[in-house]
Design a protein around this motif. Structure first.
Motif, PDB file in Angstrom:
ATOM      1  N   VAL A   1       0.851  -1.190   0.000  1.00 41.92           N
ATOM      2  CA  VAL A   1       0.000   0.000   0.000  1.00 41.92           C
ATOM      3  C   VAL A   1       0.886   1.239   0.000  1.00 41.92           C
ATOM      4  N   MET A   2       0.548   2.213  -0.863  1.00 40.00           N
ATOM      5  CA  MET A   2       1.212   3.513  -0.850  1.00 40.00           C
ATOM      6  C   MET A   2       0.184   4.589  -0.535  1.00 40.00           C
ATOM      7  N   LEU A   3       0.510   5.417   0.453  1.00 40.00           N
ATOM      8  CA  LEU A   3      -0.340   6.526   0.847  1.00 40.00           C
ATOM      9  C   LEU A   3       0.399   7.814   0.492  1.00 40.00           C
ATOM     10  N   MET A   4      -0.242   8.673  -0.291  1.00 41.62           N
ATOM     11  CA  MET A   4       0.440   9.848  -0.831  1.00 41.62           C
ATOM     12  C   MET A   4      -0.374  11.096  -0.495  1.00 41.62           C
ATOM     13  N   ASP A   5       0.227  11.988   0.290  1.00 43.40           N
ATOM     14  CA  ASP A   5      -0.460  13.176   0.782  1.00 43.40           C
ATOM     15  C   ASP A   5       0.014  14.410   0.020  1.00 43.40           C
ATOM     16  N   GLU A   6      -0.682  14.727  -1.064  1.00 45.75           N
ATOM     17  CA  GLU A   6      -0.353  15.872  -1.917  1.00 45.75           C
ATOM     18  C   GLU A   6       1.146  15.954  -2.204  1.00 45.75           C
ATOM     19  N   PRO A   7       1.735  14.901  -2.755  1.00 45.90           N
ATOM     20  CA  PRO A   7       3.190  14.855  -2.897  1.00 45.90           C
ATOM     21  C   PRO A   7       3.764  15.866  -3.885  1.00 45.90           C
ATOM     22  N   PHE A   8       2.930  16.433  -4.750  1.00 47.38           N
ATOM     23  CA  PHE A   8       3.445  17.351  -5.763  1.00 47.38           C
ATOM     24  C   PHE A   8       2.988  18.792  -5.543  1.00 47.38           C
ATOM     25  N   SER A   9       2.353  19.077  -4.432  1.00 40.91           N
ATOM     26  CA  SER A   9       1.708  20.382  -4.254  1.00 40.91           C
ATOM     27  C   SER A   9       2.697  21.538  -4.155  1.00 40.91           C
ATOM     28  N   ALA A  10       3.937  21.282  -3.724  1.00 43.52           N
ATOM     29  CA  ALA A  10       4.906  22.364  -3.554  1.00 43.52           C
ATOM     30  C   ALA A  10       5.680  22.671  -4.841  1.00 43.52           C
ATOM     31  N   LEU A  11       5.363  21.962  -5.919  1.00 44.04           N
ATOM     32  CA  LEU A  11       6.126  22.096  -7.162  1.00 44.04           C
ATOM     33  C   LEU A  11       5.444  23.046  -8.133  1.00 44.04           C
ATOM     34  N   ASP A  12       6.216  23.574  -9.074  1.00 47.08           N
ATOM     35  CA  ASP A  12       5.625  24.421 -10.115  1.00 47.08           C
ATOM     36  C   ASP A  12       4.736  23.576 -11.020  1.00 47.08           C
ATOM     37  N   ALA A  13       3.855  24.244 -11.769  1.00 44.83           N
ATOM     38  CA  ALA A  13       2.818  23.551 -12.538  1.00 44.83           C
ATOM     39  C   ALA A  13       3.397  22.577 -13.558  1.00 44.83           C
ATOM     40  N   ILE A  14       4.481  22.965 -14.228  1.00 42.92           N
ATOM     41  CA  ILE A  14       5.061  22.100 -15.261  1.00 42.92           C
ATOM     42  C   ILE A  14       5.653  20.840 -14.630  1.00 42.92           C
ATOM     43  N   THR A  15       6.448  21.022 -13.568  1.00 43.26           N
ATOM     44  CA  THR A  15       7.061  19.880 -12.894  1.00 43.26           C
ATOM     45  C   THR A  15       5.995  18.977 -12.291  1.00 43.26           C
ATOM     46  N   ARG A  16       4.941  19.605 -11.746  1.00 45.11           N
ATOM     47  CA  ARG A  16       3.859  18.837 -11.136  1.00 45.11           C
ATOM     48  C   ARG A  16       3.196  17.929 -12.167  1.00 45.11           C
ATOM     49  N   SER A  17       2.934  18.459 -13.355  1.00 48.68           N
ATOM     50  CA  SER A  17       2.319  17.653 -14.415  1.00 48.68           C
ATOM     51  C   SER A  17       3.242  16.515 -14.841  1.00 48.68           C
ATOM     52  N   GLU A  18       4.537  16.819 -14.943  1.00 47.27           N
ATOM     53  CA  GLU A  18       5.507  15.788 -15.341  1.00 47.27           C
ATOM     54  C   GLU A  18       5.553  14.656 -14.314  1.00 47.27           C
ATOM     55  N   LEU A  19       5.531  15.014 -13.028  1.00 48.21           N
ATOM     56  CA  LEU A  19       5.612  13.981 -12.002  1.00 48.21           C
ATOM     57  C   LEU A  19       4.319  13.170 -11.902  1.00 48.21           C
ATOM     58  N   ALA A  20       3.193  13.806 -12.170  1.00 46.60           N
ATOM     59  CA  ALA A  20       1.934  13.055 -12.183  1.00 46.60           C
ATOM     60  C   ALA A  20       1.966  12.002 -13.291  1.00 46.60           C
ATOM     61  N   GLU A  21       2.466  12.378 -14.460  1.00 50.23           N
ATOM     62  CA  GLU A  21       2.571  11.419 -15.556  1.00 50.23           C
ATOM     63  C   GLU A  21       3.612  10.341 -15.232  1.00 50.23           C
ATOM     64  N   GLU A  22       4.691  10.734 -14.518  1.00 54.46           N
ATOM     65  CA  GLU A  22       5.707   9.760 -14.086  1.00 54.46           C
ATOM     66  C   GLU A  22       5.103   8.753 -13.111  1.00 54.46           C
ATOM     67  N   LEU A  23       4.291   9.243 -12.197  1.00 51.24           N
ATOM     68  CA  LEU A  23       3.652   8.350 -11.227  1.00 51.24           C
ATOM     69  C   LEU A  23       2.709   7.377 -11.922  1.00 51.24           C
ATOM     70  N   GLN A  24       2.001   7.849 -12.927  1.00 52.86           N
ATOM     71  CA  GLN A  24       1.131   6.956 -13.699  1.00 52.86           C
ATOM     72  C   GLN A  24       1.952   5.817 -14.311  1.00 52.86           C
ATOM     73  N   ARG A  25       3.122   6.145 -14.861  1.00 54.51           N
ATOM     74  CA  ARG A  25       3.976   5.128 -15.485  1.00 54.51           C
ATOM     75  C   ARG A  25       4.497   4.138 -14.443  1.00 54.51           C
ATOM     76  N   VAL A  26       4.893   4.662 -13.271  1.00 53.61           N
ATOM     77  CA  VAL A  26       5.386   3.786 -12.200  1.00 53.61           C
ATOM     78  C   VAL A  26       4.285   2.840 -11.738  1.00 53.61           C
ATOM     79  N   GLN A  27       3.065   3.349 -11.605  1.00 55.72           N
ATOM     80  CA  GLN A  27       1.963   2.507 -11.166  1.00 55.72           C
ATOM     81  C   GLN A  27       1.636   1.422 -12.193  1.00 55.72           C
ATOM     82  N   LEU A  28       1.800   1.732 -13.473  1.00 54.94           N
ATOM     83  CA  LEU A  28       1.570   0.718 -14.502  1.00 54.94           C
ATOM     84  C   LEU A  28       2.627  -0.383 -14.426  1.00 54.94           C
TER      85      LEU A  28
END
Length: 242
Positions: free
Chosen positions: A147-174
């Motif tokens: 189980v992974m619990l994630m509490d707004e892990p990207f909220s402190a990042l700029d919008a571009i980096t935040r989007s990149e990491l969200a897509e990275e997390l999707q790839r890791v989860q796959l």
């Protein structure tokens, strides 16, 4: 994998959560959204065993949660890396604490998975904010948690980096699927990543509605299908604050 049964939480006379019922499957990604103060982070801490519910019961893998578990990792808003340790040493920190033996090969594999091969000897101050969060993600994965619990892990990042990491997390989860509960204020993040999205009402937080996201993966920000779900969620959030 996770079962939350009639859980309520109060801090003194202030109610944070009321009557929460939720189940999360073994490889399911569930996002939790809602206004500030609705109990999203409290719910995450309860599942992690960092808080004890005022009422109700929480179980992981059919065992009641009474304290933190080794097979449950938590990723917070900030990476909290130790500045004197290298990237590799930061990733291996949970292994050292638990005395689980040599996981260097796995640490290298995880760093390569998130695009940080070659950065193993760097210190946190030599990395960007996005890179530090990638290291934190690897640290969360190093013990192969169920189980992974994630509490707004990207909220402190700029919008571009935040989007990149969200897509990275999707790839890791796959590639490394597991049960994930992901707290966020971002509707777009929730729709990109989640199988289901839990909408909480204001304090004390109650489940207003759960939205299924049946869009095939991989997904990309800006997809028309994602925009439709985002509009539905904005409407639901407007309902609970009206």
């Amino acid at each position: 994998m996770i079962r939350v049964e009639r859980v309520s939480q109060a801090f003194g006379t202030v109610g944070a959560l009321a009557g929460i019922d939720l189940e999360v499957g073994e490889h399911e990604f569930v996002a939790v959204i809602g206004r500030s103060g609705c109990g999203k982070s409290t719910l995450l801490r309860l599942i992690a065993g960092l808080l004890t519910p005022s009422a109700g019961r929480i179980s992981v893998a059919d065992e009641e949660v009474t304290k933190p578990r080794r097979d449950v990792s938590v990723m917070f808003q900030r990476p909290a890396l130790l500045p004197w340790r290298s990237v590799l040493s930061n990733v291996l920190l949970p292994i050292e604490i638990c005395g689980l033996g040599d996981h260097r090969e796995r640490a290298h594999e995880l760093l390569a998975l998130v695009g940080l091969a070659g950065f193993e000897k760097r210190r946190p101050h030599e990395l960007s904010g996005g890179m530090q969060q990638r290291v934190s993600l690897c640290r969360s994965l190093i013990q192969s948690p169920r189980v992974m619990l994630m509490d707004e892990p990207f909220s402190a990042l700029d919008a571009i980096t935040r989007s990149e990491l969200a897509e990275e997390l999707q790839r890791v989860q796959l590639e490394l699927p597991r049960a994930v509960v992901f707290v966020t204020h971002s509707i777009d993040e929730a729709v990109l990543l989640a199988d289901r999205i839990v909408v909480l009402s204001p304090r004390p937080g109650r489940i207003h509605q759960i939205v299924d996201v049946s869009i095939p993966r991989p997904r990309a920000l800006g997809q028309a299908e994602l925009d439709e779900v985002s509009r539905e969620l904005r409407g639901l959030l407007s309902e609970v604050t009206a």
